[in-house]
Each structure stands twice: as structure tokens, then as C-alpha cells.
Design a protein around this motif. Sequence first.
Motif, short mmCIF file in Angstrom:
data_model
loop_
_atom_site.label_atom_id
_atom_site.label_comp_id
_atom_site.label_asym_id
_atom_site.label_seq_id
_atom_site.Cartn_x
_atom_site.Cartn_y
_atom_site.Cartn_z
N GLN A 273 6.08 -1.70 -9.33
CA GLN A 273 7.09 -2.74 -9.49
C GLN A 273 6.58 -4.08 -8.96
O GLN A 273 6.80 -5.14 -9.57
CB GLN A 273 8.38 -2.33 -8.79
N GLN A 274 5.87 -4.04 -7.83
CA GLN A 274 5.32 -5.27 -7.26
C GLN A 274 4.24 -5.85 -8.16
O GLN A 274 4.14 -7.07 -8.33
CB GLN A 274 4.74 -4.99 -5.87
N ALA A 275 3.44 -4.97 -8.78
CA ALA A 275 2.39 -5.44 -9.69
C ALA A 275 3.00 -6.18 -10.87
O ALA A 275 2.52 -7.26 -11.26
CB ALA A 275 1.55 -4.25 -10.17
N PHE A 276 4.07 -5.64 -11.47
CA PHE A 276 4.73 -6.31 -12.58
C PHE A 276 5.34 -7.64 -12.12
O PHE A 276 5.25 -8.65 -12.83
CB PHE A 276 5.81 -5.42 -13.18
N ALA A 277 5.94 -7.64 -10.94
CA ALA A 277 6.53 -8.87 -10.42
C ALA A 277 5.46 -9.94 -10.21
O ALA A 277 5.66 -11.12 -10.55
CB ALA A 277 7.27 -8.59 -9.11
N ASP A 278 4.31 -9.53 -9.66
CA ASP A 278 3.24 -10.50 -9.42
C ASP A 278 2.68 -11.03 -10.74
O ASP A 278 2.37 -12.22 -10.86
CB ASP A 278 2.12 -9.83 -8.62
#
Length: 309
Positions: A273-278
Motif C-alpha cells: 500500500q505504501q509503494a502504491f501511495a509513493d
Amino acid sequence: MGRSRALKKLAAAEQQREGGGFLVRRPIGGRGGRCDPFLMLDHLGPVEYGPGEAVGAPDHPHRGFETVMYIISGSVQHKDSAGNSGELREGWVQWMTAGSGVVHSEMPGDDMMKNGGRSEGFQLWVNLPAKDKMVPPRYQDTPADKIPIVTAQEGNVWVKVIAGESLGTQAVIETRSPMMYLDVRLKPGTVFEQTVPRDFDGVAYIWFGSGYLGDAREPARFGQVGILGEGEVFRMEASAEEELRVLLIAGKPLKEPIAAHGPFVMNTVEEIQQAFADYQSGKLGEIQGADERYRATEAARAKMTKAGK
């Protein structure tokens, strides 16, 4: 020599279309499952492109693993959001550690795009251990003349050592976990035995010709992949009628949890989820000219469709 390895399984590689529409065979990944630490292996082509038909993979992100591109024929232009660029040609290998994240594109070389020609290669995805998931991106672009090739049995055995070791020759490319990646070519009727560490898991993919794999001499042909069983030595034999080309890929399993979604491979759902947000916030960057590459890909795909490919 140690105990010979049999095959756990022999199967045909799954076929599908990827990127801009190029045909791939997938010996690792998809329905065939993974082979820790390897996530996916795609055999790209072989395909003969007409003028304007060559397709690639326009801008897309990666985080948490490595991509290894090995060019057999044709060329690939590489660009990324960190400002790196270059052209990979026949025999070249690019070992890209995506690590904390990068946006990159892989497009046909200018001559291939304009005039067409034969295109074939491989892309391997290698998982990174949890401790290395967020290392800075790194590239090892290695020209063909820098990659060790060793021969034996009066030239009947030819091995390109992309990673690991064979016949006393060590690869120049560095890996973050113990592994081997060998392109083995055997002349008709030749037998070759390669030491594979007991604690490695691996596969043998036939990408040209036919022959026999494992200590039981299981008949195998182009497009088939064998999953290695236990032991320390793997046997390959070319048929009496034609050469055999085998990718022998093996490594020490990481045995870590995997959370994967599209271009990101992490250890937890929260990290995905953090990868997509970044990526969506622009932290992984962008490459100038993205629209042009997408248009070129669409135009090439349309020409291929019109040609019935």
C-alpha cells in the motif's frame, strides 16, 4: 561429484502477451508458481517484426526486487526516473536492483523500431531479502564481451556465466543472495553435468532444441521447464539430432513472506500500500517523453494486429 538431481516436474511454459503486446513464455511465475528466490522468468519472443511493429514496455514502476534482462537478438532502449539511459544489444545483460523504487521504460532500439527484425530475450525477476527491499536503485549493465563464456569437451559444451560459477569460471555480475544463472549450449549428443549447491532450488528451461534433463534422462524440448529435485549435480544431454540450449537458474531460497501486487514485491500488505501511495504521489519520479512512448507502443500494436501477429 555429489548426488545427481532428478526432476520434480516437467511442464510446458505458460504462454501469454505482456507489455505492449509481445508474446512471452513464462517458465517461472503465473500458473507455474514461483521458485524462491525467483518470482518470474519470461522468454520474450522469438518474433520477427516488420517495420514499425516492434513493441516494448513503456513507463512503469518497480520496488522491492530485481529485474534481469538478457538480450539474445534485437535491442532494448532503457530509460528511468533517476536519469539513467542506454541501449542493450545482443548478448548484453542488465541487472537492475529496483530496491526502494524506480520508474523505467524498456523500448525497442531505434533501428528495431524503424526497420523491424528478429527479437528474443529473457527477463528474470529476483526477489530481494527484507533487509534489502529499500536499498537505493542500482544498475549493472554488462556488455556481451564482459560476460564470461567457458567451453569444455573440445568445444561441445559452451556456458555463458551470467551469475554464479561454472567450470571454474566466476561471473562478473554481483548478486545480493547466492544464486546461479547459466546459459548452457550443448552440441548434438553432448552430456554436461553442472554442480548446483544442495541448498539451492532451481529450474532448467529449454529455449532451443531438445534433449534430456536430470538423472532419469527425461525427454524435454523447446518451451519446457524442469523443476530441479534434491541433490548436488544436474545432468543435461542434447539429442543426437540438434543443439540444446538451457537456462539453468538456481538460488538459495529466502524463505520470507511475500506480498506482491503488479510491479511491487514486498513482505507485507502495508508495504505494498505504501509503494502504491509513493508511486501515485510522484516519489518514484517520472521520465520525460512518456506520452510519446505510449503512442509509439499503440501504433506498433495496431500494425501487429493488422498483420495478424
